[in-house]
Write an enzyme that holds these catalytic residues in place. Structure first.
Site, mmCIF file in Angstrom:
data_model
loop_
_atom_site.group_PDB
_atom_site.id
_atom_site.type_symbol
_atom_site.label_atom_id
_atom_site.label_comp_id
_atom_site.label_asym_id
_atom_site.label_seq_id
_atom_site.Cartn_x
_atom_site.Cartn_y
_atom_site.Cartn_z
ATOM 1 N N ASP A 100 -52.363 -56.538 -108.053
ATOM 2 C CA ASP A 100 -52.472 -56.265 -109.482
ATOM 3 C C ASP A 100 -53.949 -56.339 -109.868
ATOM 4 O O ASP A 100 -54.808 -56.614 -109.031
ATOM 5 C CB ASP A 100 -51.596 -57.211 -110.320
ATOM 6 C CG ASP A 100 -52.127 -58.640 -110.410
ATOM 7 O OD1 ASP A 100 -53.184 -58.934 -109.817
ATOM 8 O OD2 ASP A 100 -51.482 -59.469 -111.068
ATOM 9 N N ASP A 150 -43.846 -63.734 -108.916
ATOM 10 C CA ASP A 150 -44.952 -64.364 -108.208
ATOM 11 C C ASP A 150 -45.408 -65.596 -108.968
ATOM 12 O O ASP A 150 -45.268 -65.691 -110.183
ATOM 13 C CB ASP A 150 -46.123 -63.382 -108.020
ATOM 14 C CG ASP A 150 -46.840 -63.076 -109.319
ATOM 15 O OD1 ASP A 150 -47.722 -63.853 -109.724
ATOM 16 O OD2 ASP A 150 -46.517 -62.041 -109.948
ATOM 17 N N CYS A 185 -41.725 -80.511 -92.534
ATOM 18 C CA CYS A 185 -42.783 -79.499 -92.504
ATOM 19 C C CYS A 185 -43.980 -80.008 -91.705
ATOM 20 O O CYS A 185 -44.144 -81.216 -91.487
ATOM 21 C CB CYS A 185 -43.203 -79.096 -93.919
ATOM 22 S SG CYS A 185 -44.340 -80.250 -94.737
ATOM 23 N N CYS A 245 -46.296 -82.834 -93.240
ATOM 24 C CA CYS A 245 -45.813 -84.216 -93.184
ATOM 25 C C CYS A 245 -45.660 -84.707 -91.753
ATOM 26 O O CYS A 245 -45.875 -85.893 -91.477
ATOM 27 C CB CYS A 245 -44.491 -84.334 -93.939
ATOM 28 S SG CYS A 245 -44.661 -83.984 -95.712
ATOM 29 N N CYS A 278 -39.456 -85.383 -94.580
ATOM 30 C CA CYS A 278 -39.792 -83.962 -94.597
ATOM 31 C C CYS A 278 -40.144 -83.477 -93.197
ATOM 32 O O CYS A 278 -40.861 -84.153 -92.449
ATOM 33 C CB CYS A 278 -40.971 -83.710 -95.544
ATOM 34 S SG CYS A 278 -41.455 -81.967 -95.623
#
Length: 429
Positions: free
Chosen positions: A96, A260, A387, A390, A385
């Site tokens: 954009d 978004d 991920c 972590c 967590c």
């Protein structure tokens, strides 16, 4: 419903040393760093949005350095961001113009032709027509008459519409792989509906709704309802800059195809309380407060106090080291929560000491902060967590300190949010 991440050069150094608080040896910015889709095990979004205003060019300075700008235009968005179609099939690369960056100008600095050139050079899959931001939005009980619409608002509306006409024509040169998106701007739900219908009649089948960042969720609901009411079902909708992500059900209700936001990442260092995200047992987003332990020699607030003679820097460095040691020893189960908090709050009190506040107000502020931090350290959310942030960083992810830590926490938030969105989409089917 797809989630598109609005990138602003958000990467981390994977070799960052938490204990020494320094980057990996020989690190080169960008080349040796990793974006969220590289650092995490799986990409935490369905696509990336790049704003022309963030990239910058000769018309408008952006966030990119001159070298980064030249490389971006030479290589294209996907290669520059290392987000290839081969590795991330069916992903969106959206562009954009970044209307907020030129909001104070009488007209956008960009035209349809040079915007299409930007999207073509960048190998974008989707691109928005050049729009001009409209700030005012009527409340339901205070909708203004046509006579009360200011000349500036009307002109911004007309500029956005005319640019959309020219953009749709110019975009044909990019071929069928490129999806042109007409941008909706308006000052009320009816005016946005009018703009949407006009864009659909031009030939757009994917519309982006702009100007929603400052709006309340009730205003966004009215705009979506009015827009969807006049559009054929085949016309898709994208919501630009949707930060109210706790209200995903509203997007689903009005048939929003994509949105978004940078909210999960930004709130890791711009939100003073809800800056580490988790999912509750009920499947809702929940939040923790990261433990703020700034660098004693680099924090601006401490520097000012030292220059004014109100703080001994050596004492501050010792309090900082003790606070870090306390949190790390807690994570290793060497000390209890109260002992760790005593060390953290001693530094926090020195950092936030306000001589003008009464002793009772200072005590209340100290108690409020201790209560918030107690919730974080007692629950130990980093242990629950999976991920990479972590797994590798452990409690370091919960220390609010510098860019590499804070952006890692932002990537953790992206991981949690995308997982939350995945569950939401599964339930909506």
């Amino acid at each position: 419903m797809k989630f598109v991440f609005a990138d602003s050069l958000d990467f981390v150094d994977p070799a960052y040393d938490f204990i020494a608080d320094r980057n990996g040896a020989g690190r080169t910015v960008h080349r040796d760093d990793q974006f969220p889709h590289e650092f995490l095990d799986t990409a935490p979004y369905d696509g990336i949005l790049v704003s022309r205003g963030i990239v910058g060019d000769a018309l408008m300075p952006g966030k990119y350095t001159e070298a980064q700008l030249m490389r971006f235009r030479r290589e294209g968005a996907r290669r520059f961001l290392r987000y290839s179609r081969e590795q991330f099939p069916d992903s969106i690369m959206m562009g954009d113009c970044g209307a907020f960056t030129y909001r104070n100008m009488a007209e956008p600095p960009y035209r349809a032709q040079d915007t299409v050139e930007f999207y073509g050079d960048g190998d974008f899959s989707h691109g928005c027509s050049p729009d001009h931001l409209i700030f005012d939005f009527d409340d339901a009980d205070k909708e203004r008459s046509e006579a009360d619409v200011t000349e500036d608002i009307r002109q911004r509306y007309e500029i956005t519409q005319q640019n959309a006409v020219e953009f749709l024509h110019e975009a044909k040169c990019l071929g069928r792989r490129f999806v042109p998106m007409g941008v909706i701007q308006g000052w009320s739900a009816p005016s946005m509906a009018e703009a949407a219908l006009s864009l659909a009649r031009m030939g757009y089948d994917y519309l982006a709704i702009g100007g929603t960042v400052p709006l309340r969720i009730e205003q966004i609901r009215r705009a979506l309802a009015a827009i969807r009411d006049v559009l054929p079902n085949k016309v898709r909708l994208h919501l630009l800059g949707f930060g109210k992500i706790e209200h995903l059900a509203d997007l689903e209700r009005y048939g929003v195809t994509s949105f978004d936001t940078t909210s999960p990442l930004l709130r890791a260092f711009k939100d003073s309380r809800k800056n580490y995200w988790a999912r509750s047992d009920s499947g809702e987003l929940s939040y923790y407060t990261a433990i703020r332990i700034p660098q004693a020699t680099e924090n601006n607030r401490l520097k000012v106090k030292a220059l004014q003679g109100r703080l001994n820097q050596e004492e501050a460095r010792q309090l900082e080291a003790t606070a870090l040691d306390g949190v790390r020893r807690l994570a290793c189960n060497e000390i209890g929560v109260d002992d760790a908090l005593d060390a953290v709050m001693a530094y926090w009190e020195k950092l936030n000491w306000n001589e003008e506040a009464s002793p009772s107000k200072r005590a209340q502020a100290l108690e409020r902060q201790r209560r918030v931090y107690t919730h974080t350290l007692q629950d130990r959310p980093w242990e629950g967590c999976d991920c990479r942030v972590c797994r590798e960083g452990g409690v370091e992810a919960l220390i609010f300190r510098n860019s590499n830590r804070n952006k890692r926490r932002g990537m953790h938030n992206l991981h949690v949010f995308y997982k939350h969105l995945h569950e939401f989409r599964a339930e909506a089917v």
